[in-house]
Design a protein around this motif. Structure first.
Motif, PDB file in Angstrom:
ATOM      1  N   ALA A   1     -25.298  48.154  48.656  1.00 23.43           N
ATOM      2  CA  ALA A   1     -24.487  46.993  49.026  1.00 23.43           C
ATOM      3  C   ALA A   1     -23.228  47.009  48.175  1.00 23.43           C
ATOM      4  O   ALA A   1     -23.162  46.382  47.119  1.00 23.43           O
TER       5      ALA A   1
ATOM      6  N   SER B   1     -17.968  43.550  53.766  1.00 24.08           N
ATOM      7  CA  SER B   1     -19.040  44.263  54.477  1.00 24.08           C
ATOM      8  C   SER B   1     -20.106  44.796  53.525  1.00 24.08           C
ATOM      9  O   SER B   1     -21.213  45.106  53.944  1.00 24.08           O
ATOM     10  N   ARG B   2     -19.754  44.929  52.248  1.00 26.42           N
ATOM     11  CA  ARG B   2     -20.684  45.356  51.198  1.00 26.42           C
ATOM     12  C   ARG B   2     -21.352  46.685  51.542  1.00 26.42           C
ATOM     13  O   ARG B   2     -22.543  46.762  51.838  1.00 26.42           O
ATOM     14  N   PHE B   3     -20.557  47.743  51.496  1.00 29.26           N
ATOM     15  CA  PHE B   3     -21.125  49.075  51.728  1.00 29.26           C
ATOM     16  C   PHE B   3     -20.522  50.082  50.762  1.00 29.26           C
ATOM     17  O   PHE B   3     -19.302  50.202  50.636  1.00 29.26           O
TER      18      PHE B   3
ATOM     19  N   SER C   1     -28.173  46.850  55.230  1.00 31.12           N
ATOM     20  CA  SER C   1     -28.219  46.296  56.583  1.00 31.12           C
ATOM     21  C   SER C   1     -27.795  47.324  57.624  1.00 31.12           C
ATOM     22  O   SER C   1     -26.789  48.017  57.459  1.00 31.12           O
TER      23      SER C   1
ATOM     24  N   THR D   1     -24.368  46.546  58.901  1.00 30.98           N
ATOM     25  CA  THR D   1     -23.326  47.010  57.984  1.00 30.98           C
ATOM     26  C   THR D   1     -23.077  48.501  58.164  1.00 30.98           C
ATOM     27  O   THR D   1     -21.931  48.960  58.178  1.00 30.98           O
ATOM     28  N   GLN D   2     -24.156  49.265  58.300  1.00 35.91           N
ATOM     29  CA  GLN D   2     -23.996  50.704  58.495  1.00 35.91           C
ATOM     30  C   GLN D   2     -23.258  51.012  59.799  1.00 35.91           C
ATOM     31  O   GLN D   2     -22.443  51.940  59.859  1.00 35.91           O
TER      32      GLN D   2
ATOM     33  N   ARG E   1     -21.011  49.071  61.250  1.00 35.67           N
ATOM     34  CA  ARG E   1     -19.591  48.767  61.064  1.00 35.67           C
ATOM     35  C   ARG E   1     -18.909  49.825  60.207  1.00 35.67           C
ATOM     36  O   ARG E   1     -17.785  50.242  60.490  1.00 35.67           O
TER      37      ARG E   1
END
Length: 458
Positions: free
Chosen positions: A163, A291-293, A319, A322-323, A325
């Protein structure tokens, strides 16, 4: 008569079914081709929100506030009103955070190619079909990205998703710490360093590691076999943009390279990074901090497995939404071998640095870090770094509490003491919106203009 009524009933039933099929399918069968119809309403909603006028000084969002059935603008700093057209002249320049909104115009120019519409049933499972929590297609795209940019060697590396880089930083500390030692590993960094290294290490209060300050305190201690060191190495550094190298050496010193800013819009890329443990994030690559990636490139298999276990126990992976995006965004980034986004980002940062340096050129009271030109393998040119932050110093003794001096002048930065430095330094973020930068520049010009009793305008 009964047979006729029965036949009429069957005909009516068939007509009814046919009409229902036609009505249901009217949005999905056009000109002899089946088209996606269920997504139309979602797309219309998204476009309607995107079309809301906020005068160029804000945005409306699909998940934002709604008043009387209409989405409401969320205004940039110092702007207000229903359409963000009202400027507050008494407003201060808030350049404390590293919110990378300077890339927002790029994504607005690439609205169609970067858009993602997520079906209600998308990736509902805990895992992918290979029983992992990582998209292998996204892994391939990350390899492709680094090969294009030339900023990291991914050959023979394992990849862990997190994240953002924040979660991966502690996962790395956990993985590199000795778990059967009588003394905890000493976690260190070189001043000035990113404050989260200390705050996060202190927060988790593990018996396996503890924060032990600046690397200069331990240069002569790495030969002690009873001491283990974990060194955060930030390249480029937050806050001053330097391409740092590990200070501590030896078998008991293990570095974690934080390469969040090692992208062509912030720094020349002299060579691919090739360290044992490297951490990257899309926050400063694409600007999608929310987006926290992030991802870690890891050489050692045991370290990789320990970090993977940490992620599994902590959040069961990143998530799937998220992946998805991140995958879509990196597809756009890698189109045209990354030229579009990195040229846009570099030109924006270059323009901001030129204007800031010009504003401070005649100042005897304030200075910022000097950035030496370097050859960039990505662009094939010699370029000056264009760091995300200005590391401003108040030069005069009477201004040694620099944060207070700037705040009084209508500029909110981040106090240098948070980075382990002395109070004569303040970090100013240059990566927020254009409005934020323009207001900062106005306040800087005004402040410098007052040095000789003069006046300056925006």
């Amino acid at each position: 008569m009964g047979k006729i009524q029965s036949c009429m009933y069957v005909v009516c039933l068939l007509c009814s079914v046919t009409l229902n099929i036609l009505f249901v399918g009217r949005d999905v069968y056009v000109s002899g081709k089946w088209e996606v119809g269920w997504s139309r309403r979602a797309a219309e909603e998204a476009e309607a929100v995107a079309a809301v006028s906020c005068s160029g000084h804000g945005r409306a969002f699909l998940d934002g506030l709604v008043v009387d059935g209409s989405p409401v603008c969320e205004c940039n700093t110092c702007f207000g009103g229903p359409d963000c057209s009202q400027f507050s002249a008494s407003c201060v320049a808030d350049v404390d955070s590293g919110d990378p909104l300077f890339l927002e115009p790029f994504w607005m120019q690439h609205a169609a190619s970067s858009a993602v519409l997520v079906a209600g049933w998308h990736r509902m499972s805990y895992s992918f079909n290979d029983h992992s929590s990582i998209s292998q297609e996204l892994v391939k795209l990350i390899h492709k990205l680094h090969a294009i940019v030339g900023n990291a060697n991914t050959t023979g590396r394992f990849i862990v998703f997190g994240a953002g880089s924040t979660q991966l930083l502690n996962a790395a500390v956990h993985a590199l710490s000795p778990h059967n030692s009588s003394a905890p590993a000493k976690v260190v960094a070189t001043i000035p360093f990113y404050p989260v290294y200390k705050s996060q290490t202190d927060f988790f209060r593990s018996v396996d590691f503890q924060f032990a300050g600046d690397t200069s305190l331990w240069k002569n201690s790495t030969s002690d076999p009873t001491s283990n060191f974990i060194e955060f190495v930030t390249a480029p550094n937050n806050p001053d943009g330097k391409l740092n190298k590990a200070v501590l050496q030896g078998p008991n010193a293990k570095p974690i390279y934080d390469h969040a800013y090692y992208w062509p819009h912030f720094t020349p890329i002299p060579a691919p990074a090739d360290e044992d443990l490297m951490i990257f994030t899309i926050s400063k690559l694409t600007g999608h901090a929310g987006s926290r990636f992030g991802w870690a490139l890891i050489k050692d298999k045991d370290v990789y497995e320990t970090m993977s276990d940490y992620m599994s126990l902590n959040t069961l992976g990143v998530s799937r939404d998220t992946q998805l995006r991140a995958f879509k965004l990196l597809e756009v980034v890698t189109q045209g071998r990354g030229r579009e986004i990195f040229e846009f980002g570099y030109n924006t940062m270059k323009d901001r640095w030129e204007k800031l340096n010009k504003a401070l050129l005649m100042s005897r009271r304030f200075s910022v870090q000097e950035n030496s030109p370097q050859y960039c393998t990505f662009s094939g040119k010699v370029k000056r770094p264009t760091p995300a932050y200005a590391w401003l110093k108040c030069e005069k003794e009477e201004d040694k509490e620099c944060y207070g001096v700037l705040k009084k002048a209508g500029i909110i930065g981040r106090n240098g003491t948070l980075f382990g430095a002395n109070s004569s330094y303040v970090r100013l973020s240059l990566i927020k919106t254009q409005d934020d930068f323009d207001i900062l520049l106005h306040q800087i010009n005004k402040l410098v203009g007052e040095e000789d009793g003069g006046k300056s305008s925006m």
